[in-house]
Design a protein around this motif. Structure first.
Motif, short mmCIF file in Angstrom:
data_model
loop_
_atom_site.label_atom_id
_atom_site.label_comp_id
_atom_site.label_asym_id
_atom_site.label_seq_id
_atom_site.Cartn_x
_atom_site.Cartn_y
_atom_site.Cartn_z
N GLU A 129 -10.23 -14.67 -15.71
CA GLU A 129 -10.56 -13.60 -16.65
C GLU A 129 -10.61 -12.25 -15.93
O GLU A 129 -11.12 -12.15 -14.81
CB GLU A 129 -11.92 -13.88 -17.31
CG GLU A 129 -12.28 -12.82 -18.34
CD GLU A 129 -13.64 -13.05 -18.99
OE1 GLU A 129 -14.13 -14.19 -18.96
OE2 GLU A 129 -14.20 -12.07 -19.51
N CYS A 187 -12.53 -9.81 -16.45
CA CYS A 187 -13.91 -9.46 -16.13
C CYS A 187 -14.42 -10.18 -14.88
O CYS A 187 -15.25 -9.65 -14.15
CB CYS A 187 -14.85 -9.80 -17.29
SG CYS A 187 -14.70 -8.66 -18.67
N TYR A 236 -6.63 -10.74 -21.23
CA TYR A 236 -8.00 -11.24 -21.05
C TYR A 236 -7.99 -12.27 -19.94
O TYR A 236 -8.75 -12.19 -18.98
CB TYR A 236 -8.46 -11.87 -22.37
CG TYR A 236 -9.91 -12.26 -22.43
CD1 TYR A 236 -10.81 -11.54 -23.22
CD2 TYR A 236 -10.39 -13.36 -21.75
CE1 TYR A 236 -12.14 -11.91 -23.29
CE2 TYR A 236 -11.73 -13.73 -21.82
CZ TYR A 236 -12.60 -13.01 -22.58
OH TYR A 236 -13.91 -13.38 -22.66
N CYS A 245 -14.55 -7.99 -24.03
CA CYS A 245 -15.26 -7.53 -22.83
C CYS A 245 -14.33 -6.89 -21.81
O CYS A 245 -14.72 -5.97 -21.10
CB CYS A 245 -16.00 -8.70 -22.19
SG CYS A 245 -14.99 -10.19 -22.04
N CYS A 246 -13.10 -7.41 -21.72
CA CYS A 246 -12.24 -6.98 -20.61
C CYS A 246 -11.76 -5.53 -20.73
O CYS A 246 -11.80 -4.79 -19.74
CB CYS A 246 -11.06 -7.92 -20.47
SG CYS A 246 -11.53 -9.64 -20.14
ZN LIG Z 1 -13.75 -10.12 -20.11
#
Ligand SMILES: [Zn+2]
Length: 634
Positions: free
Chosen positions: A328, A330, A376, A411-412
């Motif tokens: 991912e 993140c 992602y 989120c990314c």
């Molecule tokens: Zn993420």
């Protein structure tokens, strides 16, 4: 006009994302290091002019920003949109805007920032609590679901945004919101409060950073308490086991990062912060050990982390399947956060090596060229061509092989935005002895003691020229990182080994130091314990991982039946390996004798930087290329 509405005039040169009060190296501020045109400056500029606006528009369109208005207007829970953690995407956008304003002084961006801050601030409750998903009639009560609710995780991103603003432009309305939230957290989860932690770490590094800004010890104590509590089975068991949120083993006893990769790296980053600020060498040693083992056994060639889709988690040691790489975006950002903190604590260039690998091969891979689409997950082997995502759809996170404009869990993109906005912070440091350059990019560095211009076409070219512009009278040391892959590097024509290349002398303005890193293609073989890629090689060039992509192959040639020779050369700027394809089993049963017959080739297989893949439409792709010579070991 209130103070909050006045244009910010003070911008702090020293503002930087992680500012430990002690350590082997000291970070520089975002206005002490500026990128000049080149690989990273182009991407940082795309982030500034396109991604921030794109994100802001999606936060409006998806209703995640509107959740704050709905909270104020009493329209929750009915009007609430998005997942339980969607507030954090607003906070990460604010953090990105704060860094970007601090760096550029862009007043239009500052106005947009203030407009968002007003909407967020209005939703804060009198006791400091702020979350659009909990605590109202019809919603789950506050802290009733610490495993999945993400409330402290949300506070963490709120606090980091406030810290970014306080550091870049001074305390403002958002910072005061963040402080009230932090005070609420300390009251609710302090020694006499709820004796638990959040399922998703993030509050830990945030509180440590708030301590660094304010000097208020209670924030550090609370961060320490959260780090110490975790691992004692304070959260409920779940289908993935407590390792998912690192609640299986105390941080100071763990041997390796495990569970959800973003949670694991954020927690480890926060544990380093706590260890450094409290002088806890046992805790620092524990995280250092975990980093080393994780890099040795659980990290992809790209620097990506996380090999299980089911729980977005690290796999067992050497479980690194390229076609199931989750990796991912993140988690890569969490890895950079962790490595950067360890680099500042220890000064070991191995941490900067991993940061470089991760920046060039995950963080540069995720965003689309126009800054309005994102990966992602970052697979190392795409077996089927993807489809173009609809421009107006919220995509499931791992559903497409092409970069998507937005995700149901998004989120990314916001994490990338704050990382690109603060990217210059990771280039260089100082210590009592001089200046250290960790990452190579065209840049200007100007600290209170030293100044230099870095000229380079890196990573395409391996020459890095450092021209001194400001220097003390007395001798000092200029240290340049020589990456671990750079055997044969030279400094001013003299051979230097991987690690640090240092020049200690009295410098004069105009002095030039030249580092030459060999960036010709090289063959990389995996540890034989990584079964999924045994018998394969990859090709790297400098810090760049290369890949083969179907759009570069002649029609009818199947990328998944490709075999290559362990030799790569560069022709007219393109790296090429010799390949051929083999006959798949034809019996309707995909197993058979341990021999293969060649059906096509020889052919030249052009390799491109992995970060460039999937930018020419749908394709199949692979980083690890099976060697010619059979299905078994070469
Ligand atoms: Zn993420």
């Amino acid at each position: 006009m209130t103070v909050d509405e006045a244009p910010s005039t003070t911008r702090n040169d020293k503002a930087t994302p992680a500012a430990p009060s002690t350590g082997r190296l000291q970070p520089l501020g975002l206005r002490e290091v500026s990128l000049r045109p080149g690989f990273w400056q182009q991407r940082q500029e795309t982030n500034r002019v396109a991604s921030l606006e794109h994100i802001e528009q999606w936060l409006e369109r998806a209703g995640w920003l509107g959740n704050f208005d709905a909270a104020v207007e009493g329209r929750l829970p009915g009007a609430r949109r998005g997942r339980e953690f969607s507030d954090t995407e607003v906070y990460k956008l604010l953090e990105a805007m704060a860094w970007e304003y601090g760096r550029t002084g862009d007043t239009a961006l500052d106005r947009r920032y203030r407009a968002v801050v007003r909407r967020v601030a209005a939703a804060q409750e009198p006791d400091g609590y702020l979350n659009t998903n909990f605590g109202r009639p019809g919603q789950a009560p506050r802290y009733s679901d610490l495993e999945w609710g993400h409330e402290l995780y949300s506070f963490g991103h709120l606090i980091q945004a406030g810290v970014a603003r306080a550091r870049t432009a001074g305390p403002d309305e958002l910072f005061r919101v963040a402080v009230r939230a932090a005070d609420h957290v300390c009251a609710a989860f302090g020694p006499d409060g709820i004796a638990s932690v959040c399922g998703h770490p993030e509050i830990e590094p945030a509180l440590a950073e708030l301590y660094r800004v304010t000097g208020e010890r209670r924030y550090l104590d609370q961060a320490r308490l959260f780090v110490e509590r975790r691992g004692h089975r304070v959260l409920a068991d779940i289908e993935f086991g407590r390792a998912y949120f690192q609640d299986d083993v105390p941080v100071r006893e763990a041997e390796v990062l495990r569970g959800h990769a973003v949670r694991a790296t954020y927690l480890a980053a926060g544990a380093v912060d706590v260890a450094v600020e409290t002088g806890d060498t046992e805790l620092l040693d524990a995280v250092t050990r975990q980093w080393r083992t994780t890099v040795a056994r659980r990290t992809y060639l790209t620097g990506g982390m996380g090999s299980r889709h089911q729980d977005e988690a690290f796999g067992d040691d050497f479980m690194l399947p390229p076609d199931r790489a989750y990796s991912e975006t993140c988690a890569a950002i969490g890895s950079v956060m962790l490595s950067w903190r360890l680099l500042l604590a220890h000064g070991d260039p191995a941490y900067a090596d991993l940061i470089e690998r991760t920046l060039f091969n995950v963080i540069a891979t995720s965003p689309a060229d126009d800054g309005r689409g994102f990966f992602y997950t970052n697979t190392l082997h795409q077996r089927t061509p993807g489809t173009e995502p609809a421009p107006d759809a919220l995509l499931p996170r791992a559903a497409s092989s092409l970069r998507a404009p937005w995700f149901a869990v998004s989120c990314c993109p916001t994490n990338l935005a704050r990382t690109y906005a603060s990217l210059a912070a990771y280039l260089a440091t100082v210590d009592d002895d001089g200046l250290q350059i960790h990452q190579y990019a065209a840049a200007t560095i100007r600290t209170t003691r030293y100044g230099c211009e870095i000229t380079t076409g890196y990573p395409d070219e391996g020459r890095i020229t450092v021209r001194i512009t400001e220097t003390p009278e007395s001798p000092w040391t200029l240290s340049l990182r020589v990456p671990s892959w750079a055997a044969g590097a030279t400094l001013d024509g003299r051979p230097v080994s991987p690690g640090w290349a240092r020049v200690h002398r009295r410098f004069h303005p105009g002095d030039v130091v030249v580092l030459d890193l060999p960036v010709q293609p090289r063959i990389t073989a995996p540890d034989p314990r990584i079964d999924a890629i045994r018998g394969c090689v990859a090709v790297e060039r400098g810090p760049i991982v290369l890949c083969a992509e179907s759009v570069d192959l002649p029609p009818g040639v199947d990328l998944n039946a490709l075999r290559v020779l362990p030799h790569a050369e560069e022709r007219d700027g393109v790296v090429v390996v010799a390949g051929r394809t083999v006959q798949p089993q034809a019996s309707g049963w995909p197993y058979g004798p341990a021999s293969e017959s060649v059906v096509s080739g020889p052919l030249d297989v052009p390799l491109r930087p992995y970060h460039r893949w999937a930018r020419r439409g749908p394709s199949t792709m692979r980083v690890w290329l099976p060697l010619a010579g059979g299905r078994t070991d070469p």
